[in-house]
Design a protein around this motif. Structure first.
Motif, PDB file in Angstrom:
ATOM      1  N   LYS A   1       0.877  -0.988   0.070  1.00 38.44           N
ATOM      2  CA  LYS A   1      -0.010   0.056  -0.042  1.00 38.44           C
ATOM      3  C   LYS A   1       0.745   1.213   0.023  1.00 38.44           C
ATOM      4  CE  LYS A   1      -3.834  -2.537   1.161  1.00 38.44           C
ATOM      5  NZ  LYS A   1      -2.969  -3.902   1.121  1.00 38.44           N
ATOM      6  N   ALA A   2       0.323   2.314  -0.714  1.00 34.15           N
ATOM      7  CA  ALA A   2       1.328   3.468  -0.879  1.00 34.15           C
ATOM      8  C   ALA A   2       0.871   4.117   0.490  1.00 34.15           C
ATOM      9  CB  ALA A   2       0.596   4.516  -1.960  1.00 34.15           C
ATOM     10  N   GLY A   3       2.491   4.485   1.248  1.00 39.49           N
ATOM     11  CA  GLY A   3       2.254   5.073   2.657  1.00 39.49           C
ATOM     12  C   GLY A   3       2.218   4.162   3.500  1.00 39.49           C
ATOM     13  N   ALA A   4       2.081   2.853   3.257  1.00 40.18           N
ATOM     14  CA  ALA A   4       2.179   1.583   4.216  1.00 40.18           C
ATOM     15  C   ALA A   4       0.908   1.617   4.765  1.00 40.18           C
ATOM     16  CB  ALA A   4       3.043   1.922   5.216  1.00 40.18           C
ATOM     17  N   TYR A   5      -0.378   1.955   4.305  1.00 35.20           N
ATOM     18  CA  TYR A   5      -1.653   1.799   4.920  1.00 35.20           C
ATOM     19  C   TYR A   5      -2.794   1.662   4.055  1.00 35.20           C
ATOM     20  CZ  TYR A   5      -3.267   6.722   4.280  1.00 35.20           C
ATOM     21  OH  TYR A   5      -3.692   7.947   4.126  1.00 35.20           O
ATOM     22  N   ALA A   6      -4.191   1.050   4.521  1.00 36.15           N
ATOM     23  CA  ALA A   6      -5.130   1.263   3.775  1.00 36.15           C
ATOM     24  C   ALA A   6      -6.190   1.771   4.690  1.00 36.15           C
ATOM     25  CB  ALA A   6      -5.340  -0.094   3.334  1.00 36.15           C
ATOM     26  N   ILE A   7      -6.930   2.932   4.165  1.00 37.03           N
ATOM     27  CA  ILE A   7      -7.824   3.426   4.956  1.00 37.03           C
ATOM     28  C   ILE A   7      -9.082   2.753   5.245  1.00 37.03           C
ATOM     29  CG2 ILE A   7      -9.083   4.722   3.074  1.00 37.03           C
ATOM     30  CD1 ILE A   7      -9.060   7.448   5.107  1.00 37.03           C
ATOM     31  N   GLN A   8      -9.412   1.950   4.373  1.00 34.73           N
ATOM     32  CA  GLN A   8     -10.590   1.218   4.606  1.00 34.73           C
ATOM     33  C   GLN A   8     -10.564  -0.180   5.435  1.00 34.73           C
ATOM     34  OE1 GLN A   8      -9.021   1.303   1.852  1.00 34.73           O
ATOM     35  NE2 GLN A   8      -8.818  -0.671   1.014  1.00 34.73           N
ATOM     36  N   SER A   9      -9.351  -0.268   6.124  1.00 34.74           N
ATOM     37  CA  SER A   9      -8.708  -1.534   7.007  1.00 34.74           C
ATOM     38  C   SER A   9      -8.763  -1.136   8.572  1.00 34.74           C
ATOM     39  CB  SER A   9      -7.454  -1.908   6.519  1.00 34.74           C
ATOM     40  OG  SER A   9      -6.495  -1.073   6.847  1.00 34.74           O
ATOM     41  N   VAL A  10      -8.067  -1.977   9.125  1.00 33.81           N
ATOM     42  CA  VAL A  10      -7.608  -2.023  10.533  1.00 33.81           C
ATOM     43  C   VAL A  10      -7.178  -0.665  11.178  1.00 33.81           C
ATOM     44  CG1 VAL A  10      -8.106  -4.363  11.176  1.00 33.81           C
ATOM     45  CG2 VAL A  10      -5.717  -3.298  10.311  1.00 33.81           C
ATOM     46  N   VAL A  11      -6.346   0.113   9.833  1.00 38.26           N
ATOM     47  CA  VAL A  11      -5.547   1.241  10.343  1.00 38.26           C
ATOM     48  C   VAL A  11      -6.528   2.249  10.497  1.00 38.26           C
ATOM     49  CG1 VAL A  11      -5.497   2.279   7.998  1.00 38.26           C
ATOM     50  CG2 VAL A  11      -3.597   2.273   9.560  1.00 38.26           C
ATOM     51  N   ASN A  12      -7.834   2.001  10.583  1.00 37.05           N
ATOM     52  CA  ASN A  12      -8.785   3.450  10.579  1.00 37.05           C
ATOM     53  C   ASN A  12      -8.446   3.675  12.201  1.00 37.05           C
ATOM     54  OD1 ASN A  12     -10.296   3.919   8.767  1.00 37.05           O
ATOM     55  ND2 ASN A  12     -11.614   2.073   8.907  1.00 37.05           N
ATOM     56  N   ASP A  13      -8.186   2.868  12.992  1.00 37.70           N
ATOM     57  CA  ASP A  13      -7.637   3.567  14.319  1.00 37.70           C
ATOM     58  C   ASP A  13      -6.681   4.401  14.519  1.00 37.70           C
ATOM     59  OD1 ASP A  13      -9.367   1.620  15.541  1.00 37.70           O
ATOM     60  OD2 ASP A  13      -7.962   0.265  16.016  1.00 37.70           O
ATOM     61  N   PHE A  14      -5.742   4.404  13.228  1.00 34.55           N
ATOM     62  CA  PHE A  14      -4.791   5.492  13.267  1.00 34.55           C
ATOM     63  C   PHE A  14      -5.229   6.839  12.774  1.00 34.55           C
ATOM     64  CE2 PHE A  14      -1.355   2.387  12.034  1.00 34.55           C
ATOM     65  CZ  PHE A  14      -1.624   1.544  13.178  1.00 34.55           C
ATOM     66  N   ILE A  15      -6.583   6.821  12.225  1.00 33.76           N
ATOM     67  CA  ILE A  15      -7.148   8.098  11.344  1.00 33.76           C
ATOM     68  C   ILE A  15      -7.820   9.013  12.184  1.00 33.76           C
ATOM     69  CG2 ILE A  15      -8.496   8.569   9.336  1.00 33.76           C
ATOM     70  CD1 ILE A  15      -6.083   6.968   8.461  1.00 33.76           C
ATOM     71  N   LYS A  16      -7.414  10.047  12.338  1.00 33.90           N
ATOM     72  CA  LYS A  16      -8.327  11.158  13.283  1.00 33.90           C
ATOM     73  C   LYS A  16      -9.398  11.808  12.286  1.00 33.90           C
ATOM     74  CE  LYS A  16      -6.034  13.791  15.779  1.00 33.90           C
ATOM     75  NZ  LYS A  16      -5.170  14.961  16.459  1.00 33.90           N
ATOM     76  N   GLY A  17      -9.189  11.857  11.014  1.00 34.26           N
ATOM     77  CA  GLY A  17     -10.314  12.417  10.203  1.00 34.26           C
ATOM     78  C   GLY A  17      -9.669  12.433   8.647  1.00 34.26           C
TER      79      GLY A  17
END
Length: 186
Positions: free
Chosen positions: A145-161
């Motif tokens: 994944k570009a940037g080492a993450y996929a927004i639609q995945s478990v990484v959502n915990d990383f996303i503030k907005g």
């Protein structure tokens, strides 16, 4: 007939969700053949999408070809797919507690004419711990994944907005793609 020039399951799912009929063909293009340092980020991602489309057009001249490329940019650095786990850690640590840009470039080629456009969104990361980063890397998900993450995945915990189009962050600005495809024979 529309050809989606991509191996991305996310792009395929997005087009399917719009009810568009298409074939999927992997572009015959070496992504490492383009030097990131020779371009500004938007020019680079646009060139990547265009070269992918042209690699398919050679063999499918009577079809509408759709390709896309997505990059993550922070501090004017393009974060592509990580080379290894250490690179994934470096990227995620750099994104932690900051806002970054996501650019998705789209190319549509039909009968020798190329239409390119770029959609940009902004993602705000929470402050993430080393433990959270290593746990995510251990899933292997960030490795392609570009940037080492996929927004639609478990990484959502990383996303503030985020600001902008969610589908752009996923890798295909669906509303704009649908609108632009209306002028082509599909």
């Amino acid at each position: 007939m529309l050809i989606l020039g991509s191996t991305s399951p996310r792009r395929k799912e997005l087009l399917e969700s719009a009810g568009i009929d298409f074939l999927t063909i992997k572009p015959n293009f070496d992504e490492d053949s383009i030097d990131k340092s020779a371009y500004d980020p938007k020019e680079y991602v646009s060139e990547m999408a265009k070269q992918k489309a042209l690699s398919i057009y050679e063999n499918y001249k009577d079809h509408v070809i759709l390709t896309a490329d997505t990059i993550v940019v922070i501090d004017n650095e393009i974060l592509g797919k990580p080379k290894d786990e250490e690179d994934a850690y470096r990227m995620l640590k750099k994104l932690s507690n900051r806002t970054h840009e996501v650019h998705t470039a789209v190319s549509i080629v039909y009968k020798g004419k190329i239409e390119n456009f770029i959609s940009t969104s902004y993602v705000i990361f929470n402050d993430i711990t080393d433990e959270e980063i290593y746990a995510y890397i251990s899933t292997k998900e960030p490795m392609d994944k570009a940037g080492a993450y996929a927004i639609q995945s478990v990484v959502n915990d990383f996303i503030k907005g985020f600001k902008g189009d969610f589908h752009t962050i996923m890798g295909l600005p669906l509303k704009e793609v649908i609108e632009r495809l209306k002028k082509y024979p599909l």
